[in-house]
Write an enzyme that holds these catalytic residues in place. Structure first.
Site, PDB file in Angstrom:
ATOM      1  CE  LYS B 106       0.383   0.804  -1.545  1.00  0.00           C
ATOM      2  NZ  LYS B 106       0.968   0.229  -0.308  1.00  0.00           N
ATOM      3  CD  GLU B 130      -4.626 -12.564  -1.073  1.00  0.00           C
ATOM      4  OE1 GLU B 130      -4.806 -13.645  -1.642  1.00  0.00           O
ATOM      5  OE2 GLU B 130      -5.205 -11.517  -1.409  1.00  0.00           O
ATOM      6  CB  VAL B 133      -4.427  -5.869  -3.582  1.00  0.00           C
ATOM      7  CG1 VAL B 133      -5.775  -5.213  -3.854  1.00  0.00           C
ATOM      8  CG2 VAL B 133      -3.444  -5.576  -4.704  1.00  0.00           C
ATOM      9  N   GLY B 135      -5.039  -5.880   2.248  1.00  0.00           N
ATOM     10  CA  GLY B 135      -4.443  -6.833   3.184  1.00  0.00           C
ATOM     11  C   GLY B 135      -5.365  -7.882   3.768  1.00  0.00           C
ATOM     12  CD  GLU B 191       2.957   6.673   5.518  1.00  0.00           C
ATOM     13  OE1 GLU B 191       4.063   6.972   6.023  1.00  0.00           O
ATOM     14  OE2 GLU B 191       2.367   5.613   5.771  1.00  0.00           O
ATOM     15  CG  ASP B 202      -2.194   2.990  -1.482  1.00  0.00           C
ATOM     16  OD1 ASP B 202      -1.211   2.383  -1.024  1.00  0.00           O
ATOM     17  OD2 ASP B 202      -3.373   2.594  -1.345  1.00  0.00           O
ATOM     18  CE  LYS B 206      -3.356  -0.639  -1.489  1.00  0.00           C
ATOM     19  NZ  LYS B 206      -4.070   0.091  -0.415  1.00  0.00           N
TER      20      LYS B 206
END
Lengths: 432, 432
Positions: B106, B130, B133, B135, B191, B202, B206
């Site tokens: 991304k 694909e 974004v 999944g 994480e 993140d 997206k």
């Protein structure tokens, strides 16, 4: 993100066959000036002179004769006349004439899709049908392509917007089935003859398509068992709510553990309020697919109406414009499958009786003999003893056994109205 | 439905770059014997010798040197190493070497997608993403192709599974932010450094991709304003519930009436329980798109994890196998757009104060001066006067005005903890 022309675009000439609600919406999209390289070239409709409008370019040819379309230079034929024939024959002849086809026709794809896709493949032409199932939801493309990497095991859906509109009306204001139907007809959701919607034929065709495209199981459309929503009454929503459920017309196809066959059905079911199916409101559609790797993916959108359906048609046209006239090879692991009718679920049975002692006992005896376990007995207060509704729920059992027991029970003389039976969608089938 | 081979299939050789969780899932799919014509040809990873496994065919080449991949006969490079560099550079060089690319990255697509898609177009190769974004949800294909015929005006989403897992944990058991984070880390959702997830980076990437692909608005990723979920406390869920809402990290991009610009943001928001966003549970993602013609379409599925992401990657690979090595021309009406930060919504402000008379009066005076109307004041009982939480909701107003008023209010000396402010997603934005 850059999205620009990669190479030059040659015009894609579109012949529109059928100029009803959907056809006119498609034409409006194609004439809105933003659809390059799509160009409307023909409009074909019975007695087309009644249909001519001033907002399409003068370059468009109007005709009542499909032969004109076949002979024309159109690259793609859009079939939106509906019904099995002549639509199926026209689609085949268009493909044989070297044209790609976009159709919104669920009946043709459910009953003749196999042969037509074969013809399209032999001709190396496109045959796309996103609009045939859940118009506003790109479900065909999603299961054929977006989830192609997964192995789908189950498709569960609310596929008929008319039924859903009626059921949500009955739920919201406790109106009768007939009242809900009248409203649906006034809103233009329901046909004068609502049979295909309320008795399940419409959803049956869509489920057959999803079974083939999504599960890779080709089943004879007519073998999917149907049960009508006609017997559902407002009182059933009261009892459903007590069970944490609502009622939907549910279309369901599931691969029997790894084997070739599927269990499939279209019928009214009690659906947990927590299920995405319960969230289908008004004329919305919902489709839930369950993949071995991706888990559950749920889609919700508007299933019908001119514009959502036209969006699907035009999206297919743009896909053809992108891919070019020669259809990319397409393959899918598909096998012929038989439909197993029976599936395990808790069961809901609603009785309306002329009250007298011993009724529960007689029911219990029948259930016992069929090896069925009563889970609960529910009775709302304040109903007349002359027509007293109450509900029995059964622990999970096969629908066959439930039906057999019900057949015996129907013979009793204490019924004020025929009993109503619906499976309860197990909570396990809701999204995690 | 017949789906069979149309023409013969030539093998598509796949070089897998990155052999972590997602890479290994992709490899397992490619080696499960059911993916013809896809064939894993290379695995490239730093110090690859640690990575070699026995379940891939001996024909696969293991290498630590990306140059080997560039020089190889691989048709498609799958990039699943993540991070901006070297991933972005490698994708560009793979395209320039005449290979198609499938990426789950991304950050690369959000920040360099424009140039990379241009390179792909010049090379007539595929660049599919694909998996970048949501999944498990085929949202890129759906907005690029399935809804291509519509004109999308708004994208609304829960795009970060880690935040959603944490918020649903805080909601369910009123655990603290730190406890929820620790759990998320134990489950492998978060994480060691959760910054990108909880502070919004993140989801920001997206959203930038969805804005370009879905809305046709190309915005500078870094200009999308972010607000962290860190200040959200368990008590906010108690007040949210009283308002018929829950709390989600909401990513939102909307075209400003017809113009080029969009309002966009990634921030915690109060979301009506009736909204599909509220139905995102655990690590699920939800995306809602609003089309001029098709109305609202909602998608829900699993956004992360090795297998859902691998499904998206393999689906892209199968699309390339279908289309052939030469990428079909692709165009999209896309324009550069600026991000307007301000958007109108009702506002939620939670204060934790050292109680004393006159506090409401001082707040009211500030709101009044900023032209903001108080809608309600809520206070749960049984909290100590030394750290007393209460909530003020404001009638719809711009976020700028709310922020300005809050800045003044923060200067007061009665705060036991800093105030928390969140917009409330207007009910109008839920599905009809």
């Amino acid at each position: 993100m850059a999205f620009f022309l990669n190479g030059s675009i040659s015009l894609v000439r579109v012949a529109l066959v059928g100029f009803g609600t959907v056809g006119q919406s498609v034409a409006r999209f194609l004439c809105d000036g933003a659809r390059r390289p799509l160009a409307l070239s023909h409009v074909c409709n019975r007695r087309v002179e009644r249909k001519v409008v001033d907002w399409v370019p003068p370059t468009v040819t109007w005709t009542s004769d499909f032969e004109d379309v076949l002979r024309s230079d159109a690259d793609v034929v859009v079939e939106v006349i509906g019904g099995l024939e002549p639509a199926g024959d026209w689609i085949r002849r268009a493909l044989e004439a070297g044209k790609s086809v976009v159709t919104a026709n669920k009946q043709v794809m459910a009953h003749m899709g196999s042969d037509l896709l074969q013809t399209a493949a032999e001709q190396e032409r496109h045959l796309l049908f996103e609009a045939a199932v859940a118009g506003g939801i790109p479900i065909i493309r999603s299961v054929r392509e977006g989830l192609a990497g997964d192995r789908l095991r189950r498709v569960l859906g609310v596929l008929n917007g008319t039924c859903n509109y009626m059921l949500t009306r009955m739920e919201a204001d406790r109106v009768s089935f007939d009242e809900a139907l009248r409203e649906a007809q006034e809103c233009g959701y329901a046909e004068a003859d609502p049979t295909a919607d309320v008795d399940g034929g419409d959803a049956q065709a869509k489920l057959a398509i999803l079974s083939a495209v999504g599960l890779g199981r080709r089943i004879a459309t007519g073998t999917i068992p149907l049960r009508s929503i006609r017997p559902v009454e407002a009182v059933d929503f009261t009892y459903a709510r007590r069970l944490g459920c609502t009622i939907r017309q549910v279309s369901r196809a599931e691969v029997l553990d790894g084997g070739a066959d599927v269990t499939a059905s279209v019928q009214p079911m009690l659906v947990p309020l927590t299920s995405p199916l319960a969230r289908a409101e008004g004329s919305q559609n919902v489709v839930i697919v369950d993949g071995a790797y991706g888990g559950e993916t749920a889609f919700r959108g508007f299933g019908a109406g001119g514009e959502p359906t036209a969006v699907a048609v035009v999206s297919d046209l743009e896909a053809i414009a992108r891919a070019g006239p020669i259809a990319p090879r397409r393959w899918q692991r598909t096998e012929d499958a038989r439909v197993a009718v029976d599936f395990e679920a808790p069961q809901y049975m609603r009785f309306v009786i002329v009250d007298r002692p011993g009724i529960i006992a007689s029911l219990a005896e029948v259930f016992l003999r069929h090896g069925l376990n009563i889970d609960s007995v529910l009775q709302e207060p304040d109903w007349p003893k002359s027509a007293l509704p109450f509900v029995v729920t059964l622990e999970p059992c096969g629908s066959g056994a439930a039906q057999a027991a019900l057949a015996e029970i129907e013979a009793f003389d204490f019924h004020a109205r025929p009993p109503v039976w619906m499976p309860i969608l197990p909570r396990g089938e809701r999204c995690p």
